[in-house]
Design a protein around this motif. Structure first.
Motif, PDB file in Angstrom:
ATOM      1  N   MET A  10      -2.172   8.994  -0.235  1.00 29.46           N
ATOM      2  CA  MET A  10      -2.008   7.457  -0.625  1.00 29.46           C
ATOM      3  C   MET A  10      -1.366   6.925   0.722  1.00 29.46           C
ATOM      4  O   MET A  10      -1.309   6.476   0.963  1.00 29.46           O
ATOM      5  CB  MET A  10      -1.861   6.463  -1.637  1.00 29.46           C
ATOM      6  N   ALA A  55       0.817  -1.020   0.365  1.00 31.85           N
ATOM      7  CA  ALA A  55       0.293   0.161  -0.212  1.00 31.85           C
ATOM      8  C   ALA A  55       0.765   1.754  -0.025  1.00 31.85           C
ATOM      9  O   ALA A  55       0.638   2.435  -0.478  1.00 31.85           O
ATOM     10  CB  ALA A  55      -0.729   0.166   0.915  1.00 31.85           C
ATOM     11  N   HIS A 104     -11.528   1.603   0.819  1.00 33.70           N
ATOM     12  CA  HIS A 104     -11.167   1.780   2.225  1.00 33.70           C
ATOM     13  C   HIS A 104     -11.504   2.072   3.674  1.00 33.70           C
ATOM     14  O   HIS A 104     -10.865   1.938   4.537  1.00 33.70           O
ATOM     15  CB  HIS A 104     -10.239   2.512   1.517  1.00 33.70           C
ATOM     16  N   GLY A 162     -12.295  -0.834   4.759  1.00 36.50           N
ATOM     17  CA  GLY A 162     -10.782  -2.154   5.331  1.00 36.50           C
ATOM     18  C   GLY A 162     -10.081  -1.304   5.709  1.00 36.50           C
ATOM     19  O   GLY A 162      -9.737  -1.831   7.300  1.00 36.50           O
ATOM     20  N   ILE A 163      -9.989   0.102   6.279  1.00 43.67           N
ATOM     21  CA  ILE A 163      -9.350   0.707   7.051  1.00 43.67           C
ATOM     22  C   ILE A 163      -9.124   1.371   8.266  1.00 43.67           C
ATOM     23  O   ILE A 163      -9.545   0.410   9.606  1.00 43.67           O
ATOM     24  CB  ILE A 163      -7.611   2.126   6.540  1.00 43.67           C
ATOM     25  N   GLY A 175      -0.739   7.856   4.055  1.00 45.31           N
ATOM     26  CA  GLY A 175      -2.280   6.993   3.897  1.00 45.31           C
ATOM     27  C   GLY A 175      -1.056   5.793   4.812  1.00 45.31           C
ATOM     28  O   GLY A 175      -1.681   5.445   5.784  1.00 45.31           O
ATOM     29  N   GLY A 176      -0.957   5.106   3.489  1.00 44.90           N
ATOM     30  CA  GLY A 176       0.242   3.624   3.855  1.00 44.90           C
ATOM     31  C   GLY A 176       1.462   3.468   4.916  1.00 44.90           C
ATOM     32  O   GLY A 176       1.272   2.587   5.403  1.00 44.90           O
ATOM     33  N   ARG A 229      -6.940   8.418   2.610  1.00 44.73           N
ATOM     34  CA  ARG A 229      -6.863   7.245   1.443  1.00 44.73           C
ATOM     35  C   ARG A 229      -8.290   7.386   0.605  1.00 44.73           C
ATOM     36  O   ARG A 229      -8.141   6.889   0.146  1.00 44.73           O
ATOM     37  CB  ARG A 229      -6.691   5.618   2.273  1.00 44.73           C
ATOM     38  N   ILE A 272      -1.614  -4.297  -6.726  1.00 44.29           N
ATOM     39  CA  ILE A 272      -2.814  -4.227  -6.611  1.00 44.29           C
ATOM     40  C   ILE A 272      -3.710  -5.192  -6.143  1.00 44.29           C
ATOM     41  O   ILE A 272      -3.944  -5.484  -4.773  1.00 44.29           O
ATOM     42  CB  ILE A 272      -3.240  -2.695  -7.606  1.00 44.29           C
ATOM     43  N   GLN A 273      -3.527  -6.145  -6.878  1.00 44.19           N
ATOM     44  CA  GLN A 273      -4.310  -6.839  -6.667  1.00 44.19           C
ATOM     45  C   GLN A 273      -3.640  -8.465  -6.124  1.00 44.19           C
ATOM     46  O   GLN A 273      -4.525  -8.339  -4.984  1.00 44.19           O
ATOM     47  CB  GLN A 273      -4.507  -8.286  -8.155  1.00 44.19           C
ATOM     48  N   HIS A 287      -2.276  -6.630  -3.422  1.00 41.05           N
ATOM     49  CA  HIS A 287      -2.620  -6.327  -1.841  1.00 41.05           C
ATOM     50  C   HIS A 287      -3.538  -6.067  -1.574  1.00 41.05           C
ATOM     51  O   HIS A 287      -4.122  -6.405  -0.088  1.00 41.05           O
ATOM     52  CB  HIS A 287      -1.492  -4.981  -2.235  1.00 41.05           C
ATOM     53  N   TYR A 297      -1.605  10.447  -5.576  1.00 36.48           N
ATOM     54  CA  TYR A 297      -1.019   9.789  -5.301  1.00 36.48           C
ATOM     55  C   TYR A 297      -0.450   9.679  -3.472  1.00 36.48           C
ATOM     56  O   TYR A 297      -0.148   8.582  -3.038  1.00 36.48           O
ATOM     57  CB  TYR A 297       0.091   8.951  -5.790  1.00 36.48           C
ATOM     58  N   GLN A 341      -4.317  -7.478   2.253  1.00 40.96           N
ATOM     59  CA  GLN A 341      -5.536  -7.563   3.019  1.00 40.96           C
ATOM     60  C   GLN A 341      -6.422  -8.252   4.107  1.00 40.96           C
ATOM     61  O   GLN A 341      -6.837  -8.241   4.729  1.00 40.96           O
ATOM     62  CB  GLN A 341      -5.373  -6.316   2.898  1.00 40.96           C
ATOM     63  N   ILE A 342      -6.957  -8.236   2.706  1.00 45.44           N
ATOM     64  CA  ILE A 342      -8.830  -8.935   2.951  1.00 45.44           C
ATOM     65  C   ILE A 342      -8.530 -10.826   3.404  1.00 45.44           C
ATOM     66  O   ILE A 342      -8.993 -10.847   4.929  1.00 45.44           O
ATOM     67  CB  ILE A 342      -9.368  -8.765   1.491  1.00 45.44           C
TER      68      ILE A 342
HETATM   69  C1  HEM Z   1      -3.683   3.252   3.969  1.00 48.91           C
HETATM   70  C2  HEM Z   1      -3.686   1.820   3.767  1.00 48.91           C
HETATM   71  C3  HEM Z   1      -4.076   1.558   2.435  1.00 48.91           C
HETATM   72  C4  HEM Z   1      -3.632   2.608   1.149  1.00 48.91           C
HETATM   73  C5  HEM Z   1      -2.703   3.703   0.954  1.00 48.91           C
HETATM   74  C6  HEM Z   1      -3.692   1.489  -0.418  1.00 48.91           C
HETATM   75  C7  HEM Z   1      -3.665   1.507  -1.108  1.00 48.91           C
HETATM   76  C8  HEM Z   1      -4.452   1.446  -2.270  1.00 48.91           C
HETATM   77  C9  HEM Z   1      -4.366   1.634  -3.627  1.00 48.91           C
HETATM   78  C10 HEM Z   1      -3.452   2.537  -3.986  1.00 48.91           C
HETATM   79  C11 HEM Z   1      -5.824   0.942  -4.487  1.00 48.91           C
HETATM   80  C12 HEM Z   1      -5.809   0.737  -5.569  1.00 48.91           C
HETATM   81  C13 HEM Z   1      -6.329   1.930  -6.378  1.00 48.91           C
HETATM   82  C14 HEM Z   1      -6.983   2.123  -7.617  1.00 48.91           C
HETATM   83  O1  HEM Z   1      -5.844   2.175  -8.575  1.00 48.91           O
HETATM   84  O2  HEM Z   1      -7.837   1.341  -8.232  1.00 48.91           O
HETATM   85  C15 HEM Z   1      -6.028  -0.515  -3.733  1.00 48.91           C
HETATM   86  C16 HEM Z   1      -6.598  -1.087  -3.736  1.00 48.91           C
HETATM   87  C17 HEM Z   1      -7.874  -2.009  -3.108  1.00 48.91           C
HETATM   88  N1  HEM Z   1      -7.017  -1.763  -1.903  1.00 48.91           N
HETATM   89 FE1  HEM Z   1      -5.829  -0.872  -0.740  1.00 48.91          FE
HETATM   90  N2  HEM Z   1      -5.323   0.675   0.257  1.00 48.91           N
HETATM   91  C18 HEM Z   1      -4.800   0.657   1.956  1.00 48.91           C
HETATM   92  C19 HEM Z   1      -5.561  -0.428   3.323  1.00 48.91           C
HETATM   93  C20 HEM Z   1      -6.241  -1.396   2.393  1.00 48.91           C
HETATM   94  C21 HEM Z   1      -7.339  -1.942   3.246  1.00 48.91           C
HETATM   95  C22 HEM Z   1      -7.054  -1.889   4.694  1.00 48.91           C
HETATM   96  C23 HEM Z   1      -7.289  -2.961   2.855  1.00 48.91           C
HETATM   97  C24 HEM Z   1      -8.669  -4.271   3.211  1.00 48.91           C
HETATM   98  C25 HEM Z   1      -9.158  -4.751   4.269  1.00 48.91           C
HETATM   99  C26 HEM Z   1      -7.904  -2.780   1.769  1.00 48.91           C
HETATM  100  C27 HEM Z   1      -8.422  -3.005   0.401  1.00 48.91           C
HETATM  101  C28 HEM Z   1      -8.008  -3.032  -1.052  1.00 48.91           C
HETATM  102  C29 HEM Z   1      -9.092  -2.966  -2.206  1.00 48.91           C
HETATM  103  C30 HEM Z   1     -10.056  -5.249  -1.878  1.00 48.91           C
HETATM  104  C31 HEM Z   1      -8.138  -3.621  -3.077  1.00 48.91           C
HETATM  105  C32 HEM Z   1      -8.858  -3.202  -4.857  1.00 48.91           C
HETATM  106  C33 HEM Z   1      -7.907  -4.581  -5.602  1.00 48.91           C
HETATM  107  C34 HEM Z   1      -8.310  -5.182  -6.750  1.00 48.91           C
HETATM  108  O3  HEM Z   1      -8.309  -4.679  -7.476  1.00 48.91           O
HETATM  109  O4  HEM Z   1      -8.390  -6.022  -6.837  1.00 48.91           O
HETATM  110  N3  HEM Z   1      -6.711  -1.479   1.577  1.00 48.91           N
HETATM  111  N4  HEM Z   1      -5.797  -0.216  -1.928  1.00 48.91           N
END
Ligand code: HEM
Length: 469
Positions: free
Chosen positions: A430, A54, A361, A364-365, A433-434, A411, A75-76, A78, A427, A82-83
């Motif tokens: 983001m 993240a 998010h 998730g967060i 935040g990460g 985020r 990202i997928q 990620h 970004y 997380q999940i």
């Molecule tokens: C501050 C913490 C986090 C940051 C900075 C972050 C950042 C990101 C970014 C940049 C994306 C891509 C978005 C896009 O361009 O479409 C993303 C996707 C995603 N994030 Fe996070 N995230 C964080 C925390 C979390 C948490 C805690 C969860 C779940 C518990 C989560 C679940 C997801 C999911 C499910 C996706 C979509 C993935 C996909 O397209 O298959 N994220 N996140």
């Protein structure tokens, strides 16, 4: 666990006792599968993979590292780390620990409960290796293997949950509805996931198309994670707040959430497979918008903002702020899903991707990570022992609260601002935040590990109890 160790974990469950949990009915939960393993691996996935990606993925864009098409698979990875890795393993460990306590029944199929830990962990590890590694044959084989293992683990988990809670002697009541539905959605997501990774492998690709991933992520986040959180909260929080435990309303809430998630999943599966019509898009958007009133009703049923009393001991008082923040974020998530959903219904169009991302998010967060920290600090014996040693220690809970709140705000704001802020500077919040969320998780993990070591040392120092007749 040793006999004396059990004594500690029972007696140290101050908040569960405060939350009105029934006393031991024979103590059969003394042979719980080891929740420590689930929690330690959940935290390892969060710190080493989920939150690290993240930070790195947004930085790769603002600092122009030239990741190009590698961004999507990373990202997928990620999202699944997380999940399934962070939140999923934590929830499953807690489900195994809590079920015998509130249902009055021993875990059914305990061997499957033990087996689900290595199988699910391996599934997430394979996913984390396969997706970033590229599109070759071995990478695709790993990806499909990860999907198969994910389904096996989900079936094992669901068998344990359903075997325990659907038994006629279970006293789980409304909580049982939430847990059984969450377990059913966990199997559904694993089935969808397997189908999607097989489809990607057949195409010779290392990514799942975003439109096809929509039902998967929806079922994971709202059918499994939100369902479980509402189930635990609607049982524990009324007891803390001096309210009667809601039964009928809680059951209606579980069924309404399940119906909304199922309708969205079916509509999104059809859209993902190429079916297009305004009516279908409106159904999808309406079921997304329905999360708004459902989350609002959830916050009311849980009763966190309408306490009749305060049943928490002094040393636990500040932890309640983590739970208040959890449900404030659930309200924000509900407000956004209603807003983006209603707009999409009116236009007969897709829900905007940035809106879906913002709600994801916020949950998730703001909801899941915050609830994990808050509930764990309230109900795990490790933290209870820490409270007895440091009754005036407030800073860790407040620091985690501040870090996670800022991370969620940055985020979510970055996602909401997308239509007005198109350049890649978006970004930065983001990535920051990460980093804040990573800091919160590192602090939480360090506290848990230190408390676990101290608890084990304390248990080892107890003289063994004489065996009972
Ligand atoms: C501050 C913490 C986090 C940051 C900075 C972050 C950042 C990101 C970014 C940049 C994306 C891509 C978005 C896009 O361009 O479409 C993303 C996707 C995603 N994030 Fe996070 N995230 C964080 C925390 C979390 C948490 C805690 C969860 C779940 C518990 C989560 C679940 C997801 C999911 C499910 C996706 C979509 C993935 C996909 O397209 O298959 N994220 N996140």
């Amino acid at each position: 666990m040793t006999h004396s160790g059990m004594q500690v974990s029972q007696s140290a469950q101050i908040p569960l006792a405060e939350a009105g949990e029934p006393p031991s009915a024979g103590g059969f939960w003394r042979h719980d599968p080891p929740y420590h393993l689930f929690i330690l691996s959940s935290l390892a996935f969060a710190v080493l993979a989920g939150f690290t990606l993240a930070i790195l993925a947004p930085l790769s864009i603002v600092l122009e590292w030239g990741w190009g098409r590698r961004f999507m698979p990373l990202i997928q990875a990620h999202g699944q780390a997380q999940i399934l890795g962070f939140v999923g393993l934590f929830i499953i460990g807690m489900v195994y620990r809590l079920m015998p306590r509130f249902s009055g029944r021993p875990l059914s199929f305990p061997a499957l409960a033990w087996a689900s830990w290595p199988v699910l962990s391996l599934a997430v590890v394979l996913r984390l290796i396969a997706q970033p590694a590229g599109e070759g044959l071995w990478q695709r084989t790993l990806l499909v293997s990860s999907g198969c293992l994910g389904l096996l683990a989900a079936c094992a988990f669901a068998l344990v949950v359903m075997g325990t809670l659907l038994h006629r002697s279970s006293r789980a009541d409304a909580t049982g509805y939430f847990f059984v539905l969450a377990a059913a959605f966990f199997v559904l997501q694993a089935g969808i996931n397997l189908e999607l990774v097989v489809l990607a492998a057949r195409r010779g690709s290392d990514v799942i198309r975003p439109l096809e991933a929509a039902p998967l992520l929806h079922v994971q986040l709202y059918g499994f994670i939100a369902m479980f959180i509402l189930g635990v909260a609607s049982r524990a929080i009324p007891s803390i707040s001096g309210l009667p435990r809601p039964q009928v309303q809680a059951k209606a809430l579980a069924l309404a959430l399940a119906a909304a998630v199922l309708v969205f999943a079916i509509a999104a599966l059809l859209v993902g497979s190429g079916t297009r019509s305004e009516a279908l898009l409106r159904i999808e958007a309406a079921s997304f918008a329905a999360l708004g009133p459902i989350f609002l009703a959830g916050v009311w049923v849980v009763g966190i903002f309408r306490p009749a009393a305060n049943r928490l001991a002094g040393a636990s008082q500040h932890h309640i702020w983590l739970l208040r923040a959890t449900f404030a974020w659930l309200l924000i998530a509900g407000g956004m899903s209603a807003y983006y959903g209603v707009r999409a219904i009116a236009g007969g169009e897709f829900i905007p991707a940035y809106g879906v991302d913002a709600v994801r998010h916020a949950v998730g967060i703001g909801v899941a990570s915050m609830m994990i920290a808050g509930m764990a600090m309230l109900i795990l014996p490790e933290f209870a022992i820490r409270r007895t040693r440091h009754p005036n220690e407030r800073w860790p809970a407040l620091a985690i609260l501040a870090l996670l709140s800022a991370a969620a705000a940055l985020r979510v704001a970055a996602a909401v601002a997308t239509p007005h802020w198109q350049n890649t500077d978006r970004y930065w919040p983001m990535a920051i935040g990460g980093m804040l969320a990573e800091g919160a998780l590192l602090l939480f993990a360090a506290l848990f590990v230190i408390s676990l070591i101290q608890k084990n040392a304390m248990v080892a120092s107890f003289p063994p109890r004489p065996a009972r007749e």
